[in-house]
Design a protein around this motif. Structure first.
Motif, PDB file in Angstrom:
ATOM      1  N   UNK A  82       0.850  -1.192   0.000  1.00 28.11           N
ATOM      2  CA  UNK A  82       0.000   0.000   0.000  1.00 28.11           C
ATOM      3  C   UNK A  82       0.886   1.242   0.000  1.00 28.11           C
ATOM      4  N   UNK A  83       0.238   2.376   0.085  1.00 33.67           N
ATOM      5  CA  UNK A  83       0.926   3.660   0.294  1.00 33.67           C
ATOM      6  C   UNK A  83       1.893   4.030  -0.826  1.00 33.67           C
ATOM      7  N   UNK A 337       0.754  10.355  -2.509  1.00 31.24           N
ATOM      8  CA  UNK A 337       1.778   9.430  -2.020  1.00 31.24           C
ATOM      9  C   UNK A 337       3.154   9.669  -2.641  1.00 31.24           C
ATOM     10  N   UNK A 339       6.418  11.105  -2.258  1.00 32.15           N
ATOM     11  CA  UNK A 339       7.145  11.648  -1.121  1.00 32.15           C
ATOM     12  C   UNK A 339       7.952  12.908  -1.480  1.00 32.15           C
ATOM     13  N   UNK A 342       5.511  15.790  -2.039  1.00 29.93           N
ATOM     14  CA  UNK A 342       4.860  16.264  -0.814  1.00 29.93           C
ATOM     15  C   UNK A 342       5.849  17.028   0.065  1.00 29.93           C
ATOM     16  N   UNK A 343       7.100  16.551   0.106  1.00 31.59           N
ATOM     17  CA  UNK A 343       8.103  17.276   0.890  1.00 31.59           C
ATOM     18  C   UNK A 343       8.379  18.653   0.292  1.00 31.59           C
ATOM     19  N   UNK A 346       6.241  21.813   1.317  1.00 35.55           N
ATOM     20  CA  UNK A 346       6.593  22.605   2.504  1.00 35.55           C
ATOM     21  C   UNK A 346       7.600  23.689   2.126  1.00 35.55           C
ATOM     22  N   UNK A 363      -3.441  18.019  -4.213  1.00 36.86           N
ATOM     23  CA  UNK A 363      -2.871  16.735  -4.609  1.00 36.86           C
ATOM     24  C   UNK A 363      -3.645  16.225  -5.819  1.00 36.86           C
TER      25      UNK A 363
ATOM     26  N   UNK B  80       4.202  19.208   7.024  1.00 32.45           N
ATOM     27  CA  UNK B  80       4.587  17.934   6.400  1.00 32.45           C
ATOM     28  C   UNK B  80       3.402  16.978   6.332  1.00 32.45           C
ATOM     29  N   UNK B  81       3.322  16.280   5.224  1.00 30.56           N
ATOM     30  CA  UNK B  81       2.181  15.414   4.939  1.00 30.56           C
ATOM     31  C   UNK B  81       2.180  14.170   5.830  1.00 30.56           C
ATOM     32  N   UNK B  83       1.710  11.462   4.705  1.00 30.26           N
ATOM     33  CA  UNK B  83       2.150  10.377   3.821  1.00 30.26           C
ATOM     34  C   UNK B  83       3.646  10.365   3.561  1.00 30.26           C
ATOM     35  N   UNK B  84       4.423  11.100   4.333  1.00 32.01           N
ATOM     36  CA  UNK B  84       5.880  11.011   4.144  1.00 32.01           C
ATOM     37  C   UNK B  84       6.519  10.289   5.332  1.00 32.01           C
ATOM     38  N   UNK B  85       7.788  10.056   5.228  1.00 32.22           N
ATOM     39  CA  UNK B  85       8.539   9.266   6.212  1.00 32.22           C
ATOM     40  C   UNK B  85       8.375   9.813   7.638  1.00 32.22           C
ATOM     41  N   UNK B 361       4.527   1.864   6.014  1.00 29.23           N
ATOM     42  CA  UNK B 361       4.096   3.035   5.259  1.00 29.23           C
ATOM     43  C   UNK B 361       5.236   4.045   5.121  1.00 29.23           C
ATOM     44  N   UNK B 362       5.979   4.229   6.197  1.00 30.15           N
ATOM     45  CA  UNK B 362       6.964   5.305   6.226  1.00 30.15           C
ATOM     46  C   UNK B 362       8.109   5.118   5.257  1.00 30.15           C
TER      47      UNK B 362
END
Lengths: 388, 426
Positions: A82-83, A337, A339, A342-343, A346, A363, B80-81, B83-85, B361-362
């Motif tokens: 998932x994810x 999803x 990464x 999404x980072x 910020x 998104x 920070x989302x 869904x991130x680490x 997930x992370x």
């Protein structure tokens, strides 16, 4: 060279050409790949973001940009947990379902998910799957030499696939073809930036995107034909705000989403399929062609969230793109999803806050089909800007 | 005199001392070197006397100490989302709190070294760059270009990669000199490499010794303590001494047939990253059934390839450091992306009854390919496996009840299989 893989646009008026391009870009059966193979050609699939397509081209292979597709990952789903973002799954689906038959797959570890692709694909397809380690330390004095050697490895790999050696002259010819393509794409983007009412973001996108699906000579021919027609267009200039769009460096937003944005804003610059425009200047024709390609990657290139370069801090690069495009606001998007995307949100929102520049954040997913809510939010954002 | 249990006690003590040292450094305002477990370059950074900070270890400690949720919330409020680490977010919150951490106080970074073994390392380092304006050195380590394609030592392809790594190490030394104000001392490097050699070889030996029946330690619980020492004390005399003692302890246990405290019924392999938010309970879900993890890919990749037992050539310290880092980090990446054949060998070498996959997930680096890897392993070997997802930080995606159901069913299946095998005609 084999017969044209995408002849449908020829002889048509501009609007019809754009429609044909749109149909091709949205066709998840990728007919140009099949036509190329029907003509006896071989195909190198390369995952986002950047790949030195000139090397595959010099071997007489078709470099095909693997960028996912709006397909249900019915076979690929069970190969992943998932994810995960959609493009990882839909790209494998193209391979497992046979929609895109390849002869070689190359991936670059752009993110934590994508770096697994060579392993996953390699366990499930019969053709070779390789990783191209583009330098993540482009600031090292040794990076260009390292990359040149990596490109030589790609040259050997493509040569083996083609059944012949790739000479420096082959490479110089391909660099010439791709330099023309870069020039034409820069012209396309200049038009979007300078007279955005003539070229909505969705139309610019499909015209550019075709480049990852057809031999670059065909794309050059298409752009050479279309650019004068676009420049001669007589569309009315509307009272729309100028925005930049960020977040399309890997997974691609659906075309309908871009159309929805185009209804509210002039997108004057973006990072959609940035890999096709990664090298921002012509690659020099003199000297060792692999060295020239390597140095271009390191010293004359765009930026993205998935490349670290001390010379390109992400916040500053965003503001530079904004300023150079004379943009009033930004649309910041990230694939679900994703990464790095999404980072980066910020970083970008804080950079824009620091300058007092307004932005719209959302998104997206390549498979999304409903845009009504997003379009209303975007219209509200634009109205706030206009009447503020 | 019994030495059984000495390693676990010493590991915990070393950890407390390490964090006490970090707290003192933070109080003195000394800048630290921030590094990651896959390619930390501790051997080199110690030459410049940097306090060493492993943000991954800080974050997992926050989870083990059950305070991760508040750190994650703080980072998410910052932007920070979800869904991130989770490691990144716990660290962001630690930085926003001025270094306040349940184990002590974390000093600010004077520089950071991030390899490309995990892309998030680099994105993470960029956060510190923006927060503190300190240098981030990205150490680029080319991995295997495909499954089974790791270049051989001495080959042209290997030499090209080694030269790239060596050139970067030279550049890193110049950066360390600039940041620390100290001249590079190659004899001190030899000393730290020597201690790293003892640690590497000790770690390799400890892992080998766990082929014993019963297993000498649980790779999931005890192994994580040893792993912490591998990382936190690489290139330090304490690390070398710890592994000398641990090898002695494990050798004695093997000779005397002393296993873990539980009655071993099933020998398991763990693939993935532990569930730190319920770390003890997670381990018990297996040990309650008599399941013992005899090895794990985690102990390989999260040791940065120390499992290879690489021995630096002290006559040629810089060249050898480049070679060792290249081999170690490449092996760590192979353990995550191309682990199928290694698992097949592990199943045989450790007489394994079942394989537990735990994607989280992370961490997409570790988790993305695990479902497919499991399919590949099942195609090669007739061995039961369990695939259970959760997280290493975020309790919101950890469902203990669901996990227990799956784990119970897995062990029932193992028992049924053993029963059928026993009942089958010879």
């Amino acid at each position: 060279m084999t017969a044209a893989t995408f002849p449908e646009w020829r002889g048509l008026p501009l609007d019809e050409i754009v429609v044909r391009c749109r149909e091709l870009v949205e066709d998840a059966d990728f007919p140009t790949v099949r036509r190329w193979r029907d003509g006896g050609g071989k195909v190198v699939g390369h995952f986002q973001v950047y790949f030195p397509e000139e090397i595959a081209h010099a071997a007489g292979l078709l470099p095909f940009k693997v960028r996912g597709a709006p397909v249900e990952p019915t076979q690929a789903e069970s190969h992943f947990g998932s994810y995960l973002c959609s493009i990882i799954k839909s790209s494998l689906e193209l391979a497992l379902s046979g929609r895109v038959p390849l002869d070689l797959f190359v991936t670059h570890p752009i993110c934590d998910a994508a770096r697994n692709l060579a392993g996953v694909w390699g366990r499930n397809v019969s053709y070779p799957c390789r990783i191209l380690y583009l330098p993540q330390n482009p600031n090292s004095g040794f990076a260009a030499q390292y990359l040149r050697d990596e490109y030589d490895r790609v040259r050997r790999l493509c040569g083996e696939l083609a059944g012949r050696d790739i000479t420096d002259d082959d490479l110089r010819h391909s660099i010439d073809v791709f330099n023309e393509n870069r020039t034409l794409l820069r012209r396309l983007y200049a038009l979007k930036r300078e007279r955005p009412w003539l070229l909505p973001v969705d139309e610019a996108y499909v015209l550019m995107s075709v480049g990852g699906l057809v031999p670059r000579e065909e794309h050059n021919e298409l752009l050479r034909t279309v650019l004068p027609l676009l420049e001669a267009r007589t569309l009315p200039r509307r009272d729309q705000i100028r925005v930049i769009l960020e977040g399309g460096f890997c997974e691609q937003p659906p075309l309908d989403l871009l159309r929805a944005i185009a209804r509210s804003c002039y997108v004057v610059d973006d990072d959609l399929l940035i890999g096709l425009r990664w090298l921002v200047e012509d690659v020099p024709q003199s000297g060792d062609p692999l060295q020239a390609l390597a140095e271009s990657y390191i010293d004359r290139s765009a930026h993205s969230p998935v490349q670290h370069d001390l010379r390109k801090p992400k916040d500053r690069m965003l503001l530079e793109r904004l300023d150079q495009a004379d943009s009033q606001a930004a649309i910041l998007m990230a694939a679900k999803m994703c990464e790095p995307g999404l980072e980066e949100l910020v970083v970008h929102t804080r950079a824009l806050d620091g300058r007092g520049i307004r932005y719209f954040v959302s998104e997206f997913e390549e498979n999304m089909t409903s845009f009504d809510s997003l379009e209303i939010q975007l219209e509200t954002f634009v109205e706030n800007l206009v009447f503020d | 005199m019994t030495i059984v249990g000495r390693g676990n006690e010493a590991g915990a003590r070393l950890f407390r001392q390490w964090f006490e040292g970090l707290t003192a450094a933070a109080d003195e305002g000394r800048g630290a070197a921030y590094v990651f477990v896959m390619g930390s370059l501790c051997e080199l950074l110690r030459v410049f006397d940097f306090p060493i900070v492993f943000p991954e270890i800080n974050s997992l400690q926050a989870a083990v100490r059950r305070v991760a949720a508040e750190y994650l919330n703080e980072a998410e409020n910052y932007g920070y989302s979800p869904d991130i680490c989770g490691y990144v977010k716990a660290d962001v919150a630690t930085q926003l709190r001025g270094g306040a951490h349940p184990m002590g106080k974390i000093p600010k970074p004077a520089l950071a070294v991030a390899t490309n073994a995990c892309n998030t390392y680099i994105k993470w380092g960029e956060i510190w760059e923006r927060m503190y304006g300190m240098p981030l050195f990205t150490l680029d380590i080319p991995g295997s270009r495909g499954a089974g394609l790791a270049s051989s030592r001495g080959s042209d392809d290997f030499e090209r990669d080694r030269r790239y790594v060596a050139a970067q190490i030279t550049e890193l030394i110049a950066l360390c000199e600039r940041v620390s104000g100290r001249k590079f001392d190659i004899d001190r490097l030899r000393q730290h490499l020597g201690w790293a050699n003892e640690l590497n070889q000790g770690w390799q030996r400890v892992l080998e010794l766990n082929r014993s029946t019963p297993a000498l330690f649980n790779a999931l619980s005890d192994g994580t303590i040893y792993l912490g020492v591998v990382n936190g004390f690489r290139g330090a005399p304490e690390g070398a001494a710890f592994f000398r003692d641990l090898v002695e302890e494990m050798t004695q246990k093997a000779e005397q047939g002393i296993g873990t405290p539980i009655d071993e019924k099933w020998r398991l392999i763990f693939v993935g990253v532990p569930c730190y938010p319920i770390f003890r309970r997670f381990s018990e879900l297996f040990s309650d059934w008599g399941g013992v993890f005899v090895n794990s890919t985690y102990l390989w990749f999260a040791s940065g390839g120390a499992n290879l037992g690489f021995c630096y050539d002290l006559q040629h310290p810089l060249d050898s450091l480049a070679e060792g880092v290249l081999l170690g980090v490449r092996d760590a990446m192979d353990s995550m992306f191309f682990q199928t054949q290694a698992l097949v060998r592990m199943i045989d070498d450790y007489a394994v009854d079942g394989v537990v996959y735990h994607p989280i997930k992370s961490c997409r680096t570790v988790s993305t390919g695990l479902a497919d890897s499991r399919r590949a392993l099942m195609a090669q070997r007739d061995i039961p496996s369990l695939f259970v997802e959760s997280d290493m930080m975020d309790k919101r995606v950890v469902s203990e009840a669901q996990m227990k159901n799956r784990i119970d069913a897995f062990f029932e299946g193992l028992a049924a299989r053993r029963h059928q095998a026993a009942a089958a005609p010879a």
